[in-house]
Design a protein around this motif. Structure first.
Motif, PDB file in Angstrom:
ATOM      1  N   ASP B 197       0.853  -1.351  -0.065  1.00  0.00           N
ATOM      2  CA  ASP B 197       0.050  -0.017   0.008  1.00  0.00           C
ATOM      3  C   ASP B 197       0.868   1.237  -0.046  1.00  0.00           C
ATOM      4  OD1 ASP B 197      -2.197   1.734   0.333  1.00  0.00           O
ATOM      5  OD2 ASP B 197      -2.719   1.108   2.174  1.00  0.00           O
ATOM      6  N   GLU B 212      -5.589   6.053  -7.360  1.00  0.00           N
ATOM      7  CA  GLU B 212      -5.930   4.946  -6.714  1.00  0.00           C
ATOM      8  C   GLU B 212      -6.211   3.579  -7.569  1.00  0.00           C
ATOM      9  OE1 GLU B 212      -6.316   4.886  -2.944  1.00  0.00           O
ATOM     10  OE2 GLU B 212      -5.836   2.737  -2.545  1.00  0.00           O
ATOM     11  N   ASP B 213      -5.644   2.546  -7.426  1.00  0.00           N
ATOM     12  CA  ASP B 213      -6.259   1.413  -8.050  1.00  0.00           C
ATOM     13  C   ASP B 213      -5.911   1.920  -9.751  1.00  0.00           C
ATOM     14  OD1 ASP B 213      -6.745  -0.227  -5.933  1.00  0.00           O
ATOM     15  OD2 ASP B 213      -8.968   0.682  -5.962  1.00  0.00           O
ATOM     16  N   VAL B 220      -0.375  -2.233  -8.042  1.00  0.00           N
ATOM     17  CA  VAL B 220      -1.695  -2.111  -7.705  1.00  0.00           C
ATOM     18  C   VAL B 220      -2.077  -3.519  -7.071  1.00  0.00           C
ATOM     19  CG1 VAL B 220      -2.563  -2.375 -10.067  1.00  0.00           C
ATOM     20  CG2 VAL B 220      -3.822  -1.194  -8.490  1.00  0.00           C
ATOM     21  N   LEU B 224      -3.971  -4.971  -3.659  1.00  0.00           N
ATOM     22  CA  LEU B 224      -5.275  -5.650  -3.732  1.00  0.00           C
ATOM     23  C   LEU B 224      -5.232  -6.869  -3.078  1.00  0.00           C
ATOM     24  CD1 LEU B 224      -6.863  -4.554  -7.227  1.00  0.00           C
ATOM     25  CD2 LEU B 224      -7.544  -3.814  -5.051  1.00  0.00           C
ATOM     26  N   ASP B 472     -13.338  -3.971  -0.948  1.00  0.00           N
ATOM     27  CA  ASP B 472     -12.045  -2.986  -1.289  1.00  0.00           C
ATOM     28  C   ASP B 472     -11.810  -3.582  -2.669  1.00  0.00           C
ATOM     29  OD1 ASP B 472      -9.502  -1.345  -0.304  1.00  0.00           O
ATOM     30  OD2 ASP B 472      -8.994  -2.976  -1.648  1.00  0.00           O
ATOM     31  N   ASN B 473     -11.553  -4.970  -2.903  1.00  0.00           N
ATOM     32  CA  ASN B 473     -11.092  -5.492  -4.215  1.00  0.00           C
ATOM     33  C   ASN B 473     -12.046  -5.273  -5.241  1.00  0.00           C
ATOM     34  OD1 ASN B 473      -9.020  -8.455  -3.698  1.00  0.00           O
ATOM     35  ND2 ASN B 473      -9.046  -6.472  -2.567  1.00  0.00           N
ATOM     36  N   GLY B 476     -11.486  -1.974  -6.529  1.00  0.00           N
ATOM     37  CA  GLY B 476     -10.673  -1.712  -7.398  1.00  0.00           C
ATOM     38  C   GLY B 476     -10.731  -2.501  -8.699  1.00  0.00           C
ATOM     39  N   GLU B 479     -13.037  -0.160 -10.956  1.00  0.00           N
ATOM     40  CA  GLU B 479     -11.967   0.780 -11.351  1.00  0.00           C
ATOM     41  C   GLU B 479     -11.098   0.335 -12.540  1.00  0.00           C
ATOM     42  OE1 GLU B 479     -11.631   3.902 -10.189  1.00  0.00           O
ATOM     43  OE2 GLU B 479     -10.189   4.513 -11.583  1.00  0.00           O
ATOM     44  N   MET B 480     -10.626  -0.822 -12.190  1.00  0.00           N
ATOM     45  CA  MET B 480      -9.333  -1.188 -13.406  1.00  0.00           C
ATOM     46  C   MET B 480     -10.022  -1.790 -14.494  1.00  0.00           C
ATOM     47  SD  MET B 480      -6.454  -3.140 -10.800  1.00  0.00           S
ATOM     48  CE  MET B 480      -5.526  -3.510 -12.143  1.00  0.00           C
TER      49      MET B 480
END
Lengths: 749, 749
Positions: B197, B212-213, B220, B224, B472-473, B476, B479-480
């Protein structure tokens, strides 16, 4: 044996005279150029104005506290309540008064010494060192001698020589009064100094981009005043209280041995040792004289800082060496009696001499451990300096790793010293008359002797400590009055030495507090035992839920108190930041390009803001520190109070070390960068600090900015919360000793 | 009464089946778009690779430790040494194995749930909440049920039903095995996650300026992965150990009551309560179903985060409500017997039911206290946000003031709960057969019942905790894989809720550890008493110098261990930073302007660096944590060990709270700024967070940068050192319980 009472009285008076001699030595020196005098006068006025207002507030609080304590004991105490009440209240006021006088005069001389040091630096290093150290020594000798005289005279006045078994318990009020003053003095001074420092740095250095101690910074005088009120007045009150409280605690422990031997020497021992310690400190101090100081010569590698530090170290080792001889001597003279024998026919005084030597060696160990964690020569500070390469976040994280880590070695050293001095003491076999049979009187007295040994050098240590703000101020005066570089080199070097000695004093303060914890705790149990003679009081059982809960609350008090102290700095600094910004905004001439157009900023207003902020902010943490132990003792009883005292003290030792050394390490990591020691190769990796091919990342570089963040974070840690915790843990002891009769009355065994 | 053993066995098996049902529910869901699957697969591979390597290391250490402990006890223990040695070693290995299995399967399902949650979020909030919460619940129910089954079966196998007085002492190895695994799992996971992190943030966000992410950041995926191995596997092992160790401790306390009553119910009580707690948790969990979740509608003020949090809270209150009924019921069924009576003829089960209720209410109090200190709605976080206006230094200082302060309320709550449950318990009068006469058996058992009550909701709490890394994942992955904003709104909101639930779990963990401290400590004294039946063992006397020194060292261990944990993150993060910088430097196509030209960075290499760094760095702190108590117990004896245990535990509670809440407050102060709540007027003074005339200082502003520094500093505090301390304090208890026979043999009373 009673005649030995004249030793502390005589030596105490001599030490006061010695302080007067040192003061006159300093005051006879010339006060420097008009520019120097102008700055010095502003500092003097600010410092005295603060001290006057602060002591007025403290005096009001102290009188109130004395009345409450006296009434509570007279109404709700145990035994001869009326006598106990008024004796305690009067002793409290005398202790508070003596502490105030020592702080006041010591600081008066300190703020008179700064421009004299600056002026002396224009002539020679030797003279500058002499003025600043002797100026600091006024405070050192006054603190120790007034504490010694105060305890001795109150003890005598309360019938100590005719009824030695009772008097020590009557004089505990003296220690409480001293710690009461110390708590507020250290808190107020600590908040003042850091509010000014943080405010001056954040707006001046970071936002306006002007150097440290620049006369254009409105907060600069407040910052210079702050060094005096925090380090000189605050630490002076702290060590005044230490010496008083620990003397009294040891005298209480001596009562049991007096009962066994009929020899009052066991009770007088701490006072006599302290007197000899004053003597040893004076010899160490006087050894440093102009003829032994080599003048600096940079080309020849004769660094002024190294020269000065070496002399201070020599003086300290002389003090310690003489102290070791004295502790054996005093043990030989005083610690004897028919019912006391030593293991293997080795006489008791040898065992106690060894215990005292253990304490003296612990003080030396602390000097080295503190240096390891806070000086740029070793791993911890370099690690932080390296972390500045990746920014403020890693600087802070690494600093915290250092702060958390640095607790271990001091605790191991304290544990070893406690264990060893207890072992030496327990080789002395005491055949008690009314033996409760559960405690090892010799062993506990051994730890007391070790504490007395460690504290023999207090006057010398305090001289080195007050040397810090004097040289810091001299540096500021030199800078602000625009002296030549050679002069600045000397004052800068002395200022650097002063930073080291200030850190050492904190280490010494916490080390002696830790060593004393066991003795003060045992004294409290002795006092409890004296009411009712139940052996059960000697067990402070963590398996008892009330003790457990109180212990947990004691530990929490340390954290909560630290929060309040740190928050107080934040609040006071915020007001300072706003004021400095306002002055820059509303009066652009302060920062005029051409020096001829410039006007002076309004220094007095910043001084006033720091003063009011500090006085307002010191009350809440102080009151909570006083009321928490009172509440626990009243509600949960004397054994739970002992649990709070012990675990609170442990927490205080650990957290204060964490705060002091963490803050010191950040400070010196910044100085390490400023000295040009942070060097990298082309890939940005750190190389040796003297690598000639390394790229120097110095002032104004990004790593330096990160270093400044670390230093600023460390400021309230090492100069407000940490030192206040020293005082807090001793306050816990004295308040507990004083109110023991109340707890016993409310919770009879 | 022995038949009640079938309750934990039956419910334990049912709970495993329930976990299997939840797992199949999650795994049957679709795995999302190919882009989602690609990211999810990379996380899955990284997480499993780390877990495999980590568990291999831990297994080797555990086998070694089991052999040493078994041999030491067999050779140097007390009583029937050979039997003690092998029973302990085997129980140790079973405990270690069960902990590993629970962590492994739980994390397998968690990392399979993330893309499914992301995919579900494209359809509805209700479905996304269902998938993520049930995915998390697999871990929660497995951990609690395997711990329960393990303790129950080992107890039965070791003859618990035929010889109930001896078996609890034989199974303490199970708890030690579990805490041994937990220590390394939490340390390794905590170091892994924060190294990744910090590395990802400092180079990606700060230096390269990407969000972020962002898929361009080489670290990244490691970041994760880290959320899973830290929060899911680490915290799972932590609470596995809690439930095991505290069950065993309470069973040991039950032995004395069994001896007085002949009723094995007192020993089985913790197991049966835990079984009912699983049932209550399942009801609370199943209450949250798609039909109760309102779909979000921003225009109508229906915020997805608030909707989700509300459901989780309702489920929690249902669990607590049912638990209160159950704790009275189980007390009624099991806690009876001829020699046990209650004050004023109120039956014992009522008093113990009240004690259990106290524990349940404490868990609710902790939820609110933790939220107060870490959520943006209240003063502490806003204070830090305001401090960002004056830069990183004041941000850190204010955060520290909050961290130091936040210890007080939890400690007061714990003290009140301890005192109250002790009071309720002590209203039950137990007439012991071999009464040592120094302890209040009913009162101590009352604190045990309170702990059992608090831990009834563990499965539910752990489900909420593992919900954190899953959401959280999912955020991510969303986002990704470039999903629509409405989808991101849902996953972001769930991620925010996950941050809150993770903080709550930490509060719950430390609260239950604190409540359990007294019970585990008392169990240790019971074990000491069982060797030799000397009443003196029940006194842990701080006035004894060995106990005092050990206690001081126990407190220091907490600080030193924290230093090592924080330093480990620094070291591993440094390597990560260098690797990310290297990739950006050597492969400029990663950051190509045109997305079509971009290539993926080498994620695997960053995963590998975190893995190796974490495995290497976890060993030293772990070994020191294990060896320090062993050394003290061996050298200074069992009473000193008790001092170390108690004061070390107090220190752990306080320092962990300091680290967890401080870190959480910084994190949320940053989020507060990112949410646009930091607003100022034209003079730069903070105004209300919703003031429409306020100037919003949001992402990329200077205060935000200061907030990022605070967040980064807090990372290793709240996710590495803090949680590891939870484990450490329970490890101190289990190691002490296991090695008690050794200390007694070396230091006979």
């Amino acid at each position: 044996m009673s005649n030995y009472i004249f030793v502390p009285i005589g030596v105490g008076l001599l030490a006061v005279a010695f302080a007067a001699y040192l003061a006159s030595y300093v005051l006879r020196k010339d006060t420097g150029t008009p520019a120097m005098q102008k700055v010095s006068d502003a500092i003097f006025k600010g410092a005295m104005a603060f001290l006057n207002r602060q002591y007025r507030t403290i005096a009001a609080l102290a009188v109130l506290a004395a009345i409450i304590v006296g009434l509570v004991l007279a109404l709700l105490g145990t035994g001869d309540k009326i006598s106990l009440g008024w004796h305690t209240a009067v002793a409290f006021l005398i202790g508070a008064f003596c502490s105030g006088v020592a702080g006041y005069i010591g600081m008066y001389v300190a703020v008179k010494s700064n421009s004299r040091t600056a002026s002396a630096a224009t002539r020679s290093l030797g003279e500058a060192l002499m003025v600043s150290l002797r100026g600091g020594a006024v405070s050192g000798f006054l603190v120790v001698s007034l504490s010694l005289l105060g305890v001795t005279l109150v003890f005598t006045a309360y019938g100590g020589l005719t009824n030695p078994a009772v008097a020590p318990s009557l004089i505990v009020g003296f220690g409480f009064g001293a710690s009461f003053v110390a708590l507020f003095a250290q808190l107020g001074g600590g908040i003042y100094t850091k509010a000014a420092d943080v405010g001056a740095d954040l707006v001046g250095k970071v936002e306006a981009g002007i150097p440290e101690d620049d006369p254009r910074n409105p907060a600069v005088i407040a910052d210079l005043v702050g060094d005096n009120v925090g380090d000189c007045a605050g630490r002076g009150a702290d060590l005044f209280e230490s010496t008083a409280a620990e003397n009294i605690g040891a005298m209480i422990l001596g009562v049991a041995l007096y009962a066994a031997t009929g020899n009052i020497g066991w009770i007088l021992f701490p006072l006599v040792v302290r007197a000899f310690g004053l003597f040893a400190s004076a010899v160490g101090l006087l050894w440093i004289r102009p003829s032994v100081v080599t003048e600096p010569d940079k080309a020849a590698g004769k660094d002024p800082g190294e020269i000065a530090m070496k002399q201070l170290n020599i003086g300290y080792f002389i003090t310690c060496g003489i102290s070791i001889i004295f502790i054996f001597l005093v043990s030989y003279l005083l610690l004897s009696g028919g019912n006391v024998t030593g293991t293997n026919s080795v006489p008791p005084w040898v065992w106690f001499g060894l215990a005292g030597t253990t304490g003296i060696l612990l003080s030396i160990a602390f000097v080295y451990i503190t240096q390891y964690y806070t000086a740029g020569t070793w791993r911890p500070v370099r690690e932080i300096a390296a972390a500045t390469l990746t920014g403020p976040a890693t600087t802070i994280i690494t600093g915290f790793a250092v702060a958390f880590e640095c607790v271990a070695l001091p605790v191991l050293a304290i544990s070893a010293a406690l264990g060893l001095s207890f072992f030496f003491g327990s080789q002395v076999h005491v055949h008690l008359v009314n033996n409760p049979g559960v405690i090892n009187v010799g062993g506990i007295f051994g730890t007391a002797v070790a504490t007395m040994g460690m504290l023999m050098s207090t006057a010398y240590i305090l001289a080195m400590d007050t040397f810090g703000p004097i040289t810091d101020n001299a540096g500021g005066i030199t800078e602000m009055s625009g002296q030549a570089e050679a002069v600045r080199d000397i004052t800068d070097a002395l200022d650097g030495v002063g930073n080291t000695t200030k850190a050492l004093t904190k280490g010494y303060g916490i080390g002696s507090a830790a060593l004393a914890a066991f003795l003060l705790f045992s004294a409290y149990l002795d006092v409890l035992y004296s009411y009712g003679h139940k052996a059960a009081v000697y067990s402070v059982d963590l398996a008892n839920i009330a003790v457990f809960v109180a212990a947990l609350i004691g530990l929490t008090l340390i954290f909560f108190f630290s929060a309040l102290a740190i928050r107080a700095v934040g609040a006071a600094a915020k007001r300072m930041i706003e004021e400095v910004r306002r002055q820059f905004r509303e009066n652009p001439k302060i920062m005029a390009e051409d020096p001829a157009d410039r006007v002076d900023p309004d220094y007095a207003r910043c001084v006033d803001i720091s003063t009011r902020g500090a006085l307002r902010a010191m009350v809440l943490p102080g009151v909570i520190a006083v009321l928490t132990p009172v509440a626990i003792g009243t509600i949960l009883g004397p054994q739970a109070e002992a649990g709070l005292l012990m675990v609170g003290t442990m927490g205080g030792i650990v957290v204060a070390t964490f705060l002091n050394n963490g803050g010191g390490a950040w400070d010196n990591a910044k100085k390490y960068i400023e000295a040009g020691y942070l060097r990298v190769n082309e890939q940005g990796e750190m190389v040796d600090r003297l690598d000639p091919n390394g790229i120097v990342l110095g002032k104004k570089s990004e790593p330096h900015k990160a270093g400044v963040v670390g230093d600023t974070v460390g400021d309230p840690f090492k100069d407000t919360a940490g030192p206040s915790l020293h005082v807090l843990i001793k306050l816990l002891s004295t308040i507990t000793l004083v109110l023991a009769p109340l707890y016993v009355a409310l919770h009879p065994f």
